[in-house]
Write an enzyme that holds these catalytic residues in place. Structure first.
Site, PDB file in Angstrom:
ATOM      1  N   HIS A  24     103.567  33.084   7.767  1.00 54.60           N
ATOM      2  CA  HIS A  24     104.160  31.744   7.885  1.00 54.60           C
ATOM      3  C   HIS A  24     104.074  31.272   9.334  1.00 54.60           C
ATOM      4  CE1 HIS A  24     106.792  31.479   4.014  1.00 54.60           C
ATOM      5  NE2 HIS A  24     105.552  31.859   3.766  1.00 54.60           N
ATOM      6  N   TYR A  80     115.667  25.718   5.859  1.00 56.69           N
ATOM      7  CA  TYR A  80     117.085  25.944   6.190  1.00 56.69           C
ATOM      8  C   TYR A  80     117.770  24.577   6.183  1.00 56.69           C
ATOM      9  CZ  TYR A  80     115.770  30.572   8.106  1.00 56.69           C
ATOM     10  OH  TYR A  80     115.309  31.852   8.285  1.00 56.69           O
ATOM     11  N   PRO A 105     122.750  36.733   8.409  1.00 56.21           N
ATOM     12  CA  PRO A 105     121.319  36.696   8.061  1.00 56.21           C
ATOM     13  C   PRO A 105     120.582  35.419   8.498  1.00 56.21           C
ATOM     14  CG  PRO A 105     122.696  36.478   6.087  1.00 56.21           C
ATOM     15  CD  PRO A 105     123.619  36.780   7.222  1.00 56.21           C
ATOM     16  N   LYS A 136     117.277  38.346  11.408  1.00 57.44           N
ATOM     17  CA  LYS A 136     117.089  39.285  12.521  1.00 57.44           C
ATOM     18  C   LYS A 136     117.448  40.745  12.216  1.00 57.44           C
ATOM     19  CE  LYS A 136     115.396  36.509  15.354  1.00 57.44           C
ATOM     20  NZ  LYS A 136     114.038  36.524  14.843  1.00 57.44           N
ATOM     21  N   TYR A 155     112.885  32.901  16.905  1.00 54.51           N
ATOM     22  CA  TYR A 155     112.615  33.140  15.485  1.00 54.51           C
ATOM     23  C   TYR A 155     111.472  34.151  15.293  1.00 54.51           C
ATOM     24  CZ  TYR A 155     112.581  32.097  10.500  1.00 54.51           C
ATOM     25  OH  TYR A 155     112.683  32.202   9.130  1.00 54.51           O
TER      26      TYR A 155
HETATM   27  P1  RFL Z   1     120.301  50.036   5.818  1.00 54.19           P
HETATM   28  O1  RFL Z   1     119.181  49.257   5.240  1.00 54.19           O
HETATM   29  O2  RFL Z   1     121.685  49.700   5.459  1.00 54.19           O
HETATM   30  O3  RFL Z   1     119.998  51.562   5.500  1.00 54.19           O
HETATM   31  C1  RFL Z   1     120.946  52.572   5.742  1.00 54.19           C
HETATM   32  C2  RFL Z   1     120.679  53.704   4.775  1.00 54.19           C
HETATM   33  O4  RFL Z   1     121.599  54.763   5.043  1.00 54.19           O
HETATM   34  C3  RFL Z   1     122.138  55.232   3.819  1.00 54.19           C
HETATM   35  N1  RFL Z   1     123.436  55.875   4.096  1.00 54.19           N
HETATM   36  C4  RFL Z   1     123.623  57.199   4.156  1.00 54.19           C
HETATM   37  N2  RFL Z   1     122.770  58.223   3.991  1.00 54.19           N
HETATM   38  C5  RFL Z   1     123.299  59.482   4.102  1.00 54.19           C
HETATM   39  N3  RFL Z   1     124.619  59.723   4.350  1.00 54.19           N
HETATM   40  C6  RFL Z   1     125.501  58.727   4.516  1.00 54.19           C
HETATM   41  N4  RFL Z   1     126.781  58.954   4.752  1.00 54.19           N
HETATM   42  C7  RFL Z   1     125.011  57.375   4.421  1.00 54.19           C
HETATM   43  N5  RFL Z   1     125.584  56.162   4.521  1.00 54.19           N
HETATM   44  C8  RFL Z   1     124.617  55.261   4.336  1.00 54.19           C
HETATM   45  C9  RFL Z   1     122.210  53.990   2.953  1.00 54.19           C
HETATM   46  O5  RFL Z   1     122.263  54.312   1.570  1.00 54.19           O
HETATM   47  C10 RFL Z   1     120.927  53.286   3.343  1.00 54.19           C
HETATM   48  O6  RFL Z   1     119.841  53.691   2.537  1.00 54.19           O
HETATM   49  O7  RFL Z   1     120.252  49.994   7.422  1.00 54.19           O
HETATM   50  P2  RFL Z   1     118.992  49.866   8.429  1.00 54.19           P
HETATM   51  O8  RFL Z   1     117.943  50.883   8.103  1.00 54.19           O
HETATM   52  O9  RFL Z   1     119.585  49.837   9.773  1.00 54.19           O
HETATM   53  O10 RFL Z   1     118.327  48.456   8.099  1.00 54.19           O
HETATM   54  C11 RFL Z   1     119.024  47.268   8.330  1.00 54.19           C
HETATM   55  C12 RFL Z   1     118.579  46.177   7.352  1.00 54.19           C
HETATM   56  O11 RFL Z   1     118.612  46.693   6.034  1.00 54.19           O
HETATM   57  C13 RFL Z   1     119.446  44.934   7.454  1.00 54.19           C
HETATM   58  O12 RFL Z   1     119.678  44.620   8.804  1.00 54.19           O
HETATM   59  C14 RFL Z   1     118.782  43.708   6.781  1.00 54.19           C
HETATM   60  O13 RFL Z   1     118.653  43.895   5.392  1.00 54.19           O
HETATM   61  C15 RFL Z   1     119.578  42.463   7.062  1.00 54.19           C
HETATM   62  N6  RFL Z   1     119.046  41.301   6.389  1.00 54.19           N
HETATM   63  C16 RFL Z   1     117.925  40.668   6.861  1.00 54.19           C
HETATM   64  N7  RFL Z   1     117.284  41.131   7.960  1.00 54.19           N
HETATM   65  C17 RFL Z   1     116.131  40.552   8.388  1.00 54.19           C
HETATM   66  O14 RFL Z   1     115.567  40.999   9.414  1.00 54.19           O
HETATM   67  N8  RFL Z   1     115.546  39.489   7.719  1.00 54.19           N
HETATM   68  C18 RFL Z   1     116.127  38.974   6.609  1.00 54.19           C
HETATM   69  O15 RFL Z   1     115.528  38.085   6.021  1.00 54.19           O
HETATM   70  C19 RFL Z   1     117.373  39.529   6.165  1.00 54.19           C
HETATM   71  N9  RFL Z   1     117.978  39.049   5.069  1.00 54.19           N
HETATM   72  C20 RFL Z   1     119.648  40.826   5.217  1.00 54.19           C
HETATM   73  C21 RFL Z   1     119.084  39.681   4.587  1.00 54.19           C
HETATM   74  C22 RFL Z   1     120.765  41.466   4.691  1.00 54.19           C
HETATM   75  C23 RFL Z   1     121.339  40.967   3.532  1.00 54.19           C
HETATM   76  N10 RFL Z   1     122.459  41.697   3.021  1.00 54.19           N
HETATM   77  C24 RFL Z   1     122.682  41.955   1.689  1.00 54.19           C
HETATM   78  C25 RFL Z   1     123.311  42.442   3.934  1.00 54.19           C
HETATM   79  C26 RFL Z   1     119.649  39.165   3.459  1.00 54.19           C
HETATM   80  C27 RFL Z   1     120.792  39.790   2.934  1.00 54.19           C
HETATM   81  C28 RFL Z   1     121.390  39.141   1.722  1.00 54.19           C
HETATM   82  C1  PHB Z   2     115.400  36.140   2.742  1.00 53.65           C
HETATM   83  O1  PHB Z   2     114.336  35.774   2.234  1.00 53.65           O
HETATM   84  O2  PHB Z   2     116.135  36.996   2.189  1.00 53.65           O
HETATM   85  C2  PHB Z   2     115.844  35.538   4.022  1.00 53.65           C
HETATM   86  C3  PHB Z   2     114.969  34.726   4.716  1.00 53.65           C
HETATM   87  C4  PHB Z   2     115.379  34.157   5.916  1.00 53.65           C
HETATM   88  C5  PHB Z   2     116.650  34.386   6.397  1.00 53.65           C
HETATM   89  C6  PHB Z   2     117.511  35.207   5.694  1.00 53.65           C
HETATM   90  C7  PHB Z   2     117.116  35.795   4.491  1.00 53.65           C
HETATM   91  O3  PHB Z   2     117.035  33.804   7.552  1.00 53.65           O
END
Ligand code: RFL
Ligand code: PHB
Length: 400
Positions: free
Chosen positions: A81, A210, A302, A306, A394
């Site tokens: 993108h 957005y 989110p 980031k 971004y």
């Molecule tokens: P994670 O992905 O939470 O992984 C941590 C892992 O550790 C496990 N765990 C354990 N394992 C062993 N013993 C324990 N006691 C444990 N406790 C936990 C968990 O089961 C898991 O598998 O952390 P990590 O690796 O630091 O990654 C971070 C990202 O996952 C997170 O920052 C993003 O998903 C945030 N986020 C987004 N980030 C972006 O860069 N771009 C996006 O578009 C974006 N969209 C989002 C998001 C997060 C969202 N939610 C649900 C929080 C959209 C959403 C809706």
């Molecule tokens: C997503 O596709 O989950 C998403 C994209 C952009 C954002 C947050 C989440 O800023």
């Protein structure tokens, strides 16, 4: 009572807690450089591979996947993108990332897909993740022989290591293993959440949108040319049963504006969930032989995508520091890890907080503050300088 026979003892260089993006990327970065590690994950493989989360990768994260050779499917299926749109009421404009940053862009590729690719790569390289590791506990972190214990299939595992990487997300055990007096935390919990919907319909635009609307924020995103991901700002206590798919589509159509509404294809949701929004940082990201990375140390709302990207930049810095240690025996890069990572994290915290403030409706958003939001969006629309600032954040600040 446990007997000696039920304890399975092993040794590695780096014990990694958590098979999210941070833990899996770190394992591959170490592996390609010849450093051994073991990843312990409390959930099952199926659970980890089906968790729907992020969708946007910065160029730095894409480069990392290229570097470790886990890029074939992303390069084939990911969508590059070059821009995204902002909508203020019904006034829509595009931020041209490529022109504003001198050629940079982002890649739309689901975190779920990236996770699957990394788990498969670990398996192929003969370093499979230990899933369903229950009761993971960290020991001796402040000594020179740390070890990790867990239970699986009725046996206790015990892994002796040089260092522990706490990549276990916000609720994990690693950060909680650090005495509170040795950590400073900063936090802001936002008074709303995001109601997300995933559906197998083509996206309403070829890029993300957005929207700041009187009724609240909305985001049109995607996972592929046939799978859409949308979000609506909603109260944290929203009941999913009050939001049948049709109501969500109606609300998205209003908030995203007429052009998006005209192209919006509706379909049955294949996932629907509510996520809270939080800014959080724990400092420092090191305690003796334990190093925190990713959501274990920090959370961003989110808006701006980031979170996953910060997990990638943390493990980039951490792997460099560990490789420097194993290469020369010097601990100076390990000593510098927390400060180096936090400099970038705080800037991403600022951007995510600012972008959330610009686009969401807060309980105290009165007529004046809404006019301020709209004026700021109008200024961004007309000012290249303002757009450059947004674009460079971004696409991701440098990994320096
Ligand atoms: P994670 O992905 O939470 O992984 C941590 C892992 O550790 C496990 N765990 C354990 N394992 C062993 N013993 C324990 N006691 C444990 N406790 C936990 C968990 O089961 C898991 O598998 O952390 P990590 O690796 O630091 O990654 C971070 C990202 O996952 C997170 O920052 C993003 O998903 C945030 N986020 C987004 N980030 C972006 O860069 N771009 C996006 O578009 C974006 N969209 C989002 C998001 C997060 C969202 N939610 C649900 C929080 C959209 C959403 C809706
Ligand atoms: C997503 O596709 O989950 C998403 C994209 C952009 C954002 C947050 C989440 O800023």
């Amino acid at each position: 009572m446990k007997t000696r026979e039920t304890t399975r003892l092993s040794r590695t260089q780096v014990a990694i807690i958590g098979a999210g993006p941070a833990g899996l990327l770190l394992q591959q970065l170490l592996h390609v450089a010849g450093v051994e590690s073991v990843v312990l994950e409390q959930r099952s493989r199926a659970y980890v591979e089906s968790r729907i989360r992020a969708g946007v990768l910065e160029q730095g994260a894409v480069d990392l996947l290229d570097r470790i050779g886990v890029n074939a499917r992303m390069r084939r299926e990911g969508l590059v993108h070059d821009g995204f749109s902002l909508v203020a009421d019904d006034d829509r404009f595009r931020v041209n990332l490529r022109d504003l940053t001198g050629g940079m862009n982002v890649m739309v590729y689901g975190q779920t897909e990236m996770t699957k690719d990394l788990i498969e790569a670990a398996e192929l390289r003969g370093t499979p993740v230990i899933f369903e590791a229950e009761g993971v506990a960290l020991h001796g972190v402040d000594g020179d022989r740390p070890f990790v214990t867990w239970r699986k299939d009725g046996q206790e595992g015990r892994l002796v290591c040089d260092f522990i990487a706490g990549c276990d997300g916000f609720h994990g055990v690693s950060r909680q293993s650090i005495p509170q007096r040795d950590l400073t935390t900063y936090e802001r919990v936002y008074p709303f959440g995001w109601l997300g919907i995933l559906a197998d319909v083509p996206p309403c635009d070829h890029e993300l949108i957005y929207a700041n609307h009187e009724r609240g924020f909305a985001l049109a995103s995607m996972r592929s040319e046939t799978r859409s991901r949308y979000y609506l700002q909603a109260p944290m206590d929203v009941k999913l049963s009050d939001w049948p798919d049709e109501r969500i589509w109606d609300e998205l159509a209003v908030r995203l504006g007429p052009a998006a509404a005209a192209n919006m294809r509706r379909g049955s949701s294949i996932e629907k969930s509510v996520a809270g929004l939080r800014s959080f940082v724990a400092e420092p990201m090191r305690w003796h032989r334990l190093f925190l990375a990713g959501d274990a140390a920090h959370i961003v709302p989110p808006t701006g995508a980031k979170g996953l990207n910060l997990a990638a930049s943390d493990v980039h810095f951490l792997s460099e520091a560990l490789l420097a240690y194993y290469g020369s025996g010097s601990t100076s890069a390990l000593d510098a890890y927390s400060g180096r990572a936090l400099k970038r994290i705080w800037k991403a915290e600022r951007f995510s907080w600012w972008f959330t403030g610009l686009t969401h409706r807060f309980p105290d958003t009165d007529a004046f503050s809404r006019r301020m939001q709209i004026a700021e969006l109008d200024y961004i629309k007309e000012s290249r300088a303002a757009q450059v600032t947004i674009a460079e954040n971004y696409v991701g600040l440098p990994l320096s």
